[in-house]
Motif scaffolding. Structure first.
Motif, PDB file in Angstrom:
ATOM      1  N   ASP A 293      -6.770 -65.409  40.032  1.00  0.00           N
ATOM      2  CA  ASP A 293      -7.732 -66.105  40.896  1.00  0.00           C
ATOM      3  C   ASP A 293      -8.909 -65.207  41.252  1.00  0.00           C
ATOM      4  OD1 ASP A 293      -6.219 -68.409  40.855  1.00  0.00           O
ATOM      5  OD2 ASP A 293      -5.292 -68.081  42.818  1.00  0.00           O
ATOM      6  N   ASP A 294      -8.637 -63.933  41.533  1.00  0.00           N
ATOM      7  CA  ASP A 294      -9.705 -62.986  41.863  1.00  0.00           C
ATOM      8  C   ASP A 294     -10.635 -62.774  40.671  1.00  0.00           C
ATOM      9  OD1 ASP A 294      -8.737 -62.699  44.403  1.00  0.00           O
ATOM     10  OD2 ASP A 294      -7.825 -60.732  44.073  1.00  0.00           O
ATOM     11  N   TYR A 295     -10.061 -62.702  39.477  1.00  0.00           N
ATOM     12  CA  TYR A 295     -10.865 -62.516  38.266  1.00  0.00           C
ATOM     13  C   TYR A 295     -11.796 -63.714  38.058  1.00  0.00           C
ATOM     14  CZ  TYR A 295     -12.005 -62.283  33.289  1.00  0.00           C
ATOM     15  OH  TYR A 295     -12.679 -62.281  32.079  1.00  0.00           O
ATOM     16  N   ILE A 296     -11.260 -64.918  38.225  1.00  0.00           N
ATOM     17  CA  ILE A 296     -12.070 -66.129  38.059  1.00  0.00           C
ATOM     18  C   ILE A 296     -13.183 -66.172  39.110  1.00  0.00           C
ATOM     19  CG2 ILE A 296     -12.023 -68.651  38.207  1.00  0.00           C
ATOM     20  CD1 ILE A 296      -9.139 -68.504  37.109  1.00  0.00           C
ATOM     21  N   ALA A 297     -12.843 -65.845  40.360  1.00  0.00           N
ATOM     22  CA  ALA A 297     -13.831 -65.865  41.443  1.00  0.00           C
ATOM     23  C   ALA A 297     -14.918 -64.822  41.220  1.00  0.00           C
ATOM     24  CB  ALA A 297     -13.139 -65.631  42.783  1.00  0.00           C
ATOM     25  N   GLU A 298     -14.530 -63.647  40.727  1.00  0.00           N
ATOM     26  CA  GLU A 298     -15.510 -62.588  40.479  1.00  0.00           C
ATOM     27  C   GLU A 298     -16.487 -63.002  39.385  1.00  0.00           C
ATOM     28  OE1 GLU A 298     -14.834 -58.020  40.530  1.00  0.00           O
ATOM     29  OE2 GLU A 298     -14.474 -58.673  38.461  1.00  0.00           O
ATOM     30  N   ASP A 303     -21.917 -65.082  37.834  1.00  0.00           N
ATOM     31  CA  ASP A 303     -22.692 -66.159  37.212  1.00  0.00           C
ATOM     32  C   ASP A 303     -23.675 -66.795  38.182  1.00  0.00           C
ATOM     33  OD1 ASP A 303     -21.422 -65.802  34.791  1.00  0.00           O
ATOM     34  OD2 ASP A 303     -19.949 -67.397  35.110  1.00  0.00           O
ATOM     35  N   THR A 304     -23.255 -66.977  39.427  1.00  0.00           N
ATOM     36  CA  THR A 304     -24.069 -67.735  40.375  1.00  0.00           C
ATOM     37  C   THR A 304     -24.997 -66.881  41.219  1.00  0.00           C
ATOM     38  OG1 THR A 304     -22.266 -67.669  42.010  1.00  0.00           O
ATOM     39  CG2 THR A 304     -22.354 -69.589  40.542  1.00  0.00           C
ATOM     40  N   SER A 305     -24.591 -65.650  41.537  1.00  0.00           N
ATOM     41  CA  SER A 305     -25.416 -64.833  42.435  1.00  0.00           C
ATOM     42  C   SER A 305     -25.641 -63.416  41.945  1.00  0.00           C
ATOM     43  CB  SER A 305     -24.783 -64.794  43.833  1.00  0.00           C
ATOM     44  OG  SER A 305     -23.461 -64.277  43.781  1.00  0.00           O
ATOM     45  N   GLY A 306     -25.221 -63.110  40.708  1.00  0.00           N
ATOM     46  CA  GLY A 306     -25.446 -61.774  40.164  1.00  0.00           C
ATOM     47  C   GLY A 306     -26.922 -61.508  39.939  1.00  0.00           C
ATOM     48  N   VAL A 307     -27.343 -60.268  40.183  1.00  0.00           N
ATOM     49  CA  VAL A 307     -28.736 -59.856  40.023  1.00  0.00           C
ATOM     50  C   VAL A 307     -28.862 -59.070  38.723  1.00  0.00           C
ATOM     51  CG1 VAL A 307     -30.659 -58.565  41.017  1.00  0.00           C
ATOM     52  CG2 VAL A 307     -29.042 -59.754  42.521  1.00  0.00           C
ATOM     53  N   LEU A 308     -29.745 -59.536  37.831  1.00  0.00           N
ATOM     54  CA  LEU A 308     -29.928 -58.887  36.530  1.00  0.00           C
ATOM     55  C   LEU A 308     -30.654 -57.562  36.663  1.00  0.00           C
ATOM     56  CD1 LEU A 308     -30.943 -61.773  34.082  1.00  0.00           C
ATOM     57  CD2 LEU A 308     -29.011 -60.206  33.781  1.00  0.00           C
ATOM     58  N   SER A 309     -30.242 -56.586  35.853  1.00  0.00           N
ATOM     59  CA  SER A 309     -30.984 -55.335  35.747  1.00  0.00           C
ATOM     60  C   SER A 309     -32.246 -55.587  34.920  1.00  0.00           C
ATOM     61  CB  SER A 309     -30.114 -54.270  35.087  1.00  0.00           C
ATOM     62  OG  SER A 309     -29.868 -54.597  33.723  1.00  0.00           O
ATOM     63  N   PRO A 310     -33.222 -54.660  34.935  1.00  0.00           N
ATOM     64  CA  PRO A 310     -34.490 -54.883  34.220  1.00  0.00           C
ATOM     65  C   PRO A 310     -34.320 -55.229  32.741  1.00  0.00           C
ATOM     66  CG  PRO A 310     -34.732 -53.041  35.710  1.00  0.00           C
ATOM     67  CD  PRO A 310     -33.279 -53.429  35.747  1.00  0.00           C
ATOM     68  N   SER A 311     -33.341 -54.653  32.067  1.00  0.00           N
ATOM     69  CA  SER A 311     -33.143 -54.922  30.637  1.00  0.00           C
ATOM     70  C   SER A 311     -32.342 -56.195  30.388  1.00  0.00           C
ATOM     71  CB  SER A 311     -32.423 -53.755  29.975  1.00  0.00           C
ATOM     72  OG  SER A 311     -31.045 -53.741  30.367  1.00  0.00           O
ATOM     73  N   GLY A 312     -31.711 -56.732  31.432  1.00  0.00           N
ATOM     74  CA  GLY A 312     -30.846 -57.891  31.270  1.00  0.00           C
ATOM     75  C   GLY A 312     -29.474 -57.545  30.731  1.00  0.00           C
ATOM     76  N   THR A 317     -23.516 -57.484  41.982  1.00  0.00           N
ATOM     77  CA  THR A 317     -23.288 -58.216  43.219  1.00  0.00           C
ATOM     78  C   THR A 317     -22.940 -57.173  44.270  1.00  0.00           C
ATOM     79  OG1 THR A 317     -20.916 -58.547  42.801  1.00  0.00           O
ATOM     80  CG2 THR A 317     -22.435 -60.268  42.022  1.00  0.00           C
ATOM     81  N   TYR A 318     -22.950 -57.590  45.526  1.00  0.00           N
ATOM     82  CA  TYR A 318     -22.621 -56.630  46.582  1.00  0.00           C
ATOM     83  C   TYR A 318     -21.536 -57.207  47.472  1.00  0.00           C
ATOM     84  CZ  TYR A 318     -23.053 -52.937  49.996  1.00  0.00           C
ATOM     85  OH  TYR A 318     -22.767 -51.867  50.802  1.00  0.00           O
ATOM     86  N   TYR A 319     -20.563 -56.365  47.794  1.00  0.00           N
ATOM     87  CA  TYR A 319     -19.449 -56.774  48.655  1.00  0.00           C
ATOM     88  C   TYR A 319     -19.464 -55.949  49.934  1.00  0.00           C
ATOM     89  CZ  TYR A 319     -14.748 -57.334  50.512  1.00  0.00           C
ATOM     90  OH  TYR A 319     -13.681 -57.578  51.334  1.00  0.00           O
ATOM     91  N   TRP A 320     -19.421 -56.644  51.079  1.00  0.00           N
ATOM     92  CA  TRP A 320     -19.278 -55.977  52.376  1.00  0.00           C
ATOM     93  C   TRP A 320     -18.007 -56.494  53.019  1.00  0.00           C
ATOM     94  CZ3 TRP A 320     -22.512 -52.311  54.763  1.00  0.00           C
ATOM     95  CH2 TRP A 320     -22.134 -51.956  56.060  1.00  0.00           C
ATOM     96  N   GLY A 321     -16.992 -55.648  53.079  1.00  0.00           N
ATOM     97  CA  GLY A 321     -15.750 -56.025  53.729  1.00  0.00           C
ATOM     98  C   GLY A 321     -15.826 -55.768  55.211  1.00  0.00           C
ATOM     99  N   TYR A 322     -16.048 -54.515  55.564  1.00  0.00           N
ATOM    100  CA  TYR A 322     -16.261 -54.093  56.941  1.00  0.00           C
ATOM    101  C   TYR A 322     -16.914 -52.718  56.879  1.00  0.00           C
ATOM    102  CZ  TYR A 322     -11.776 -51.707  56.097  1.00  0.00           C
ATOM    103  OH  TYR A 322     -10.766 -50.950  55.572  1.00  0.00           O
TER     104      TYR A 322
END
Length: 439
Positions: A293-298, A303-312, A317-322
């Motif tokens: 489930d974690d792999y699918i969610a990641e 896919d939905t919110s990842g930020v592309l690097s200049p070369s593509g 993505t960024y994770y803030w737990g605490y």
């Protein structure tokens, strides 16, 4: 406490024994506090006889009362003999030595999840077979195989789940498949067994004496070795989990949860500060399901919110737990290496190159540049490097930076607190990245 890891043999062949069971979507929990109405089982009854190694249930001078698995509400799922089947050679090698996992495995669609260094020196991890895996998994079964065909070849699974999973609990390992009509993912994990049938009694004894789980984890190495994961809970408290079928939580409420893959003696406790609960699920199966489930969610997050690097070629993505748990997750889009993390406290950020990210410190908005590598801790405080402030925090100016623009190799930063703009030029050479004020 000793526990044994059963390592799979490369040549697997014997008669398949089938049995069926069902893991409910919501776990069935049996709570047995000291005033439980369950009829206690005397330690001298046949169900509490010593095992073949001569161990006897430890009642801690009457503080504990032995109960049967049936009284605790735990199913007994007998492991299957899968020695007649042939698991993929590389998967067998990884089960035996997960430290041999490499970038080529990931490129081929094998994903190893969280890395946990076991007390006995082994790396014990779930081996996820992803949608990219093209080879056979076991016999001629692979990703895309009909789920009905799996049952025809391997027999009925002895653990089923209405979330689209089936599992085969074997003598050496667990093999799970996810999919409603065809296999979408599969997972392999070594089956853990314990040699200490009295481990629960020993843990109860220590918790009753010491009270503080954290103190036990820090001081009792023998008991700590039983747990695969343990640590501090954000907000106070402690936890400890074992693949052998036990979870302990010391927080708002104190609980010891026992799962049906736990093979030791079971007890009722009298005058004990922890509530002992019994859950009729297999803890290793629950962890395997969570891994998929974690792999699918990641992947969905990339896919939905990842930020592309200049070369593509990369996505972040960024994770803030605490406050103590935060990091970039970096994925190579050609799957040349596993997803990796870069641990920095970031707020707003931008890619500069495929090797560097510009970010604002989440606490004080200082602009930093960090190298995108889990092996390199190159992290530059831009304003410190430029002499805007020094080592003495008390003399730092009050500021509130934002990233205004990046054009070519010129970064424009704006300090709204002082209504001041900074233009910073960066260059990358053999010694890493360097910054200076732009003309």
């Amino acid at each position: 406490m000793k526990f044994a890891k059963l390592i799979v043999l490369i040549c697997i062949g014997s008669i398949l024994t089938s049995c069926s069971g069902k893991v409910p979507k919501e776990p069935v929990v049996t709570s047995v506090p000291s005033n439980s109405s369950i009829t206690p089982q005397p330690a001298s009854s046949p169900k509490a006889e010593s095992d073949e190694e001569g161990q006897q249930p430890d009642t801690l001078d009457g503080k504990l009362t032995v109960i049967s698995r049936e009284e605790a509400g735990l199913s007994t799922i007998e492991p299957l003999d899968f020695s007649k089947f042939s698991v993929n050679k590389r998967l067998i090698e990884l089960l035996a030595n997960v430290e041999s996992y490499n970038n080529e495995d990931y490129k081929n669609g094998i994903v190893v999840g969280k890395k946990i260094l076991m007390s006995n020196g082994f790396m014990d991890e779930e081996i996820l077979i992803s949608e990219r895996y093209k080879d056979n998994i076991i016999n001629d079964i692979k990703i895309g195989t009909d789920m009905d065909y799996i049952k025809k070849v391997l027999g009925e699974p002895n653990i089923k789940d209405d979330r689209g999973f089936i599992f085969y609990k074997t003598k050496e390992y667990y093999l799970g498949f996810k999919g409603y009509s065809k296999v979408e993912y599969a997972i392999l994990v070594n089956r853990e067994i314990t040699e200490d049938k009295n481990i629960l009694a020993r843990i109860v004894k220590e918790l009753d004496r010491e009270k503080d789980l954290g103190e036990i984890l820090n001081s009792n190495q023998e008991l700590t070795a039983f747990f695969n994961e343990s640590g501090h809970i954000n907000g106070g408290g402690w936890y400890a989990n074992s693949y052998l079928g036990m979870e302990i939580v010391q927080f708002d409420s104190n609980t010891i949860t026992i799962y049906n893959n736990y093979e030791g003696y079971l007890y009722l406790a009298k005058d004990f500060e922890y509530d002992i609960k019994y859950v009729d699920n297999d803890y290793q199966v629950e962890n395997a399901i969570e891994t998929i489930d974690d792999y699918i969610a990641e992947n969905k997050e990339f896919d939905t919110s990842g930020v592309l690097s200049p070369s593509g070629k990369l996505k972040s993505t960024y994770y803030w737990g605490y406050s103590m748990l935060h990091y970039f997750k970096i994925k190579t889009l050609d799957n040349s290496r596993p997803v990796f993390r870069v641990h920095v406290p970031a707020g707003d950020y931008r890619w500069l190159t495929d090797d560097y990210i510009l970010y604002l410190n989440a606490w004080f908005t200082e602009p930093h540049i960090v190298r995108v590598s889990e092996d390199n801790n190159e992290d530059i405080d831009i304003m410190y490097e430029l002499g805007v402030y020094g080592d003495d925090d008390s003399h730092r100016p009050s500021f509130n930076f934002s990233i205004k623009n990046i054009e070519g190799n010129i970064i424009t930063l704006y300090d709204s607190k002082n209504n001041k703009e900074y233009k910073v030029e960066y260059s990358i050479g053999s010694n890493g990245i360097e910054v200076k004020m732009a003309n």
